[in-house]
Design a protein around this motif. Structure first.
Motif, short mmCIF file in Angstrom:
data_model
loop_
_atom_site.label_atom_id
_atom_site.label_comp_id
_atom_site.label_asym_id
_atom_site.label_seq_id
_atom_site.Cartn_x
_atom_site.Cartn_y
_atom_site.Cartn_z
N ALA A 130 0.84 -1.20 0.00
CA ALA A 130 0.00 0.00 0.00
C ALA A 130 0.88 1.26 0.00
N GLU A 131 1.94 1.21 0.80
CA GLU A 131 2.87 2.34 0.90
C GLU A 131 3.51 2.64 -0.46
N TRP A 132 3.74 1.60 -1.25
CA TRP A 132 4.39 1.76 -2.56
C TRP A 132 3.38 1.98 -3.68
N GLY A 133 2.10 2.16 -3.30
CA GLY A 133 1.09 2.47 -4.29
C GLY A 133 0.60 1.27 -5.09
N LEU A 134 0.86 0.06 -4.58
CA LEU A 134 0.40 -1.15 -5.28
C LEU A 134 -0.97 -1.55 -4.74
N GLY A 135 -1.81 -2.05 -5.58
CA GLY A 135 -3.11 -2.53 -5.13
C GLY A 135 -2.96 -3.85 -4.39
N PRO A 136 -4.02 -4.27 -3.71
CA PRO A 136 -3.97 -5.58 -3.04
C PRO A 136 -3.92 -6.70 -4.07
N GLY A 137 -3.40 -7.86 -3.67
CA GLY A 137 -3.40 -9.03 -4.54
C GLY A 137 -4.80 -9.59 -4.69
N PRO A 138 -4.96 -10.66 -5.48
CA PRO A 138 -6.29 -11.22 -5.73
C PRO A 138 -6.87 -12.00 -4.55
N VAL A 139 -6.02 -12.35 -3.57
CA VAL A 139 -6.48 -13.14 -2.41
C VAL A 139 -6.29 -12.30 -1.15
N ALA A 140 -7.27 -12.33 -0.26
CA ALA A 140 -7.19 -11.54 0.98
C ALA A 140 -5.94 -11.93 1.78
N ALA A 141 -5.29 -10.94 2.34
CA ALA A 141 -4.06 -11.18 3.11
C ALA A 141 -4.42 -11.56 4.56
N LEU A 142 -5.12 -12.67 4.71
CA LEU A 142 -5.54 -13.10 6.05
C LEU A 142 -4.37 -13.70 6.81
N PRO A 143 -4.33 -13.47 8.13
CA PRO A 143 -3.32 -14.17 8.92
C PRO A 143 -3.57 -15.68 8.89
N ILE A 144 -2.51 -16.45 9.06
CA ILE A 144 -2.61 -17.92 9.01
C ILE A 144 -3.76 -18.42 9.88
N GLN A 145 -3.83 -17.92 11.11
CA GLN A 145 -4.80 -18.48 12.05
C GLN A 145 -6.24 -18.06 11.75
N VAL A 203 -7.32 -18.61 8.82
CA VAL A 203 -7.65 -19.69 7.88
C VAL A 203 -7.61 -21.03 8.60
N ALA A 204 -6.61 -21.23 9.41
CA ALA A 204 -6.40 -22.51 10.09
C ALA A 204 -6.15 -22.23 11.57
N PRO A 205 -7.22 -22.10 12.36
CA PRO A 205 -7.11 -21.57 13.72
C PRO A 205 -6.30 -22.41 14.69
N ARG A 206 -6.11 -23.70 14.41
CA ARG A 206 -5.37 -24.51 15.38
C ARG A 206 -3.88 -24.60 15.10
#
Ligand code: ZN
Length: 170
Positions: free
Chosen positions: A123-138, A140-143
Motif C-alpha cells: 500500500a505504501e508503494w502504491g500497489l493494489g492488493p493481490g487477488p487473495v485476501a491477506a488473512l493471517p494464518i490463524q 484460515v487454520a485456527p489450530r
C-alpha cells in the motif's frame, strides 16, 4: 481469550538461522525473475528435509514454496512426521498455503515477515492488493501454532519486496 494466542515471537537462534536461509531463497527467487519468497521444512530431529522458493514467473501463480512443501510432505512423510515438522518461511503463508499446510497436518509455522507487513508495504508503494485476501494464518487454520515476525529480518525482506515492486512497476 483462552483460545490459541496469535503468535509467539520468542524466536530462538536456530529459528533465526532457518529464517535467514529462507531469506536467501527469497533473494534467489527475486534474482531469477520470480517473487521473493522462500521456505523450508525441518523435521523432528532438526534436519532440513525440503526447501524451495517462489516460482510464479512461468505463469502459474500457485507456485508458492509453502504449497510445494505441503505437497512434498504429503508424499514423503508419515502423518506423525508431518505433525512434528516445523515450516520456516520468509513471508507468512497466504490463505491457499495456510489451508494446504493444515490439510496435510504439518506442525508449527515460523515466518519472518507477516502478511500484514507485506500488505502495508504494498500500500505504501502504491500497489493494489493481490487477488487473495491477506488473512493471517490463524484466520484460515485456527489450530496451527505460529510464530513471527522476526524483527531482525524485517528491513532485509522489505528491501527485497521493494525491489520486486520497482521491477513490476517498470
Ligand atoms: Zn501461498
Amino acid at each position: 481469550m483462552t483460545a490459541m494466542e496469535p503468535t509467539d515471537s520468542e524466536l530462538t537462534a536456530t529459528d533465526l538461522a532457518h529464517l535467514r536461509r529462507c531469506v536467501e531463497l527469497a533473494r534467489e527467487g527475486l534474482d531469477a525473475g520470480d517473487e521473493p519468497f522462500g521456505s523450508l521444512l525441518v523435521d523432528a530431529s532438526g534436519v532440513v528435509r525440503f526447501e524451495d522458493r517462489n516460482r510464479v514467473a512461468g505463469g502459474d501463480a500457485t507456485r508458492h514454496p509453502e504449497f510445494e512443501i505441503a505437497r512434498w510432505a504429503a508424499e514423503e512423510l508419515s502423518p506423525e512426521e508431518r505433525a512434528a515438522s516445523v515450516v520456516y518461511t520468509s513471508g507468512e503463508h497466504c490463505p491457499m498455503c495456510s489451508a494446504a499446510h493444515a490439510w496435510v497436518g504439518l506442525g508449527r509455522i515460523v515466518y519472518a515477515a507477516s502478511s500484514e507487513q507485506l500488505s502495508s508495504w504494498r500500500a505504501e508503494w502504491g500497489l493494489g492488493p493481490g487477488p487473495v485476501a491477506a488473512l493471517p494464518i490463524q484466520a484460515v487454520a485456527p489450530r496451527l501454532v505460529v510464530a513471527g515476525p522476526a524483527v531482525e529480518l524485517t528491513e532485509e525482506i522489505r528491501q527485497l519486496h521493494h525491489q520486486l515492486a520497482q521491477r513490476d512497476g517498470e
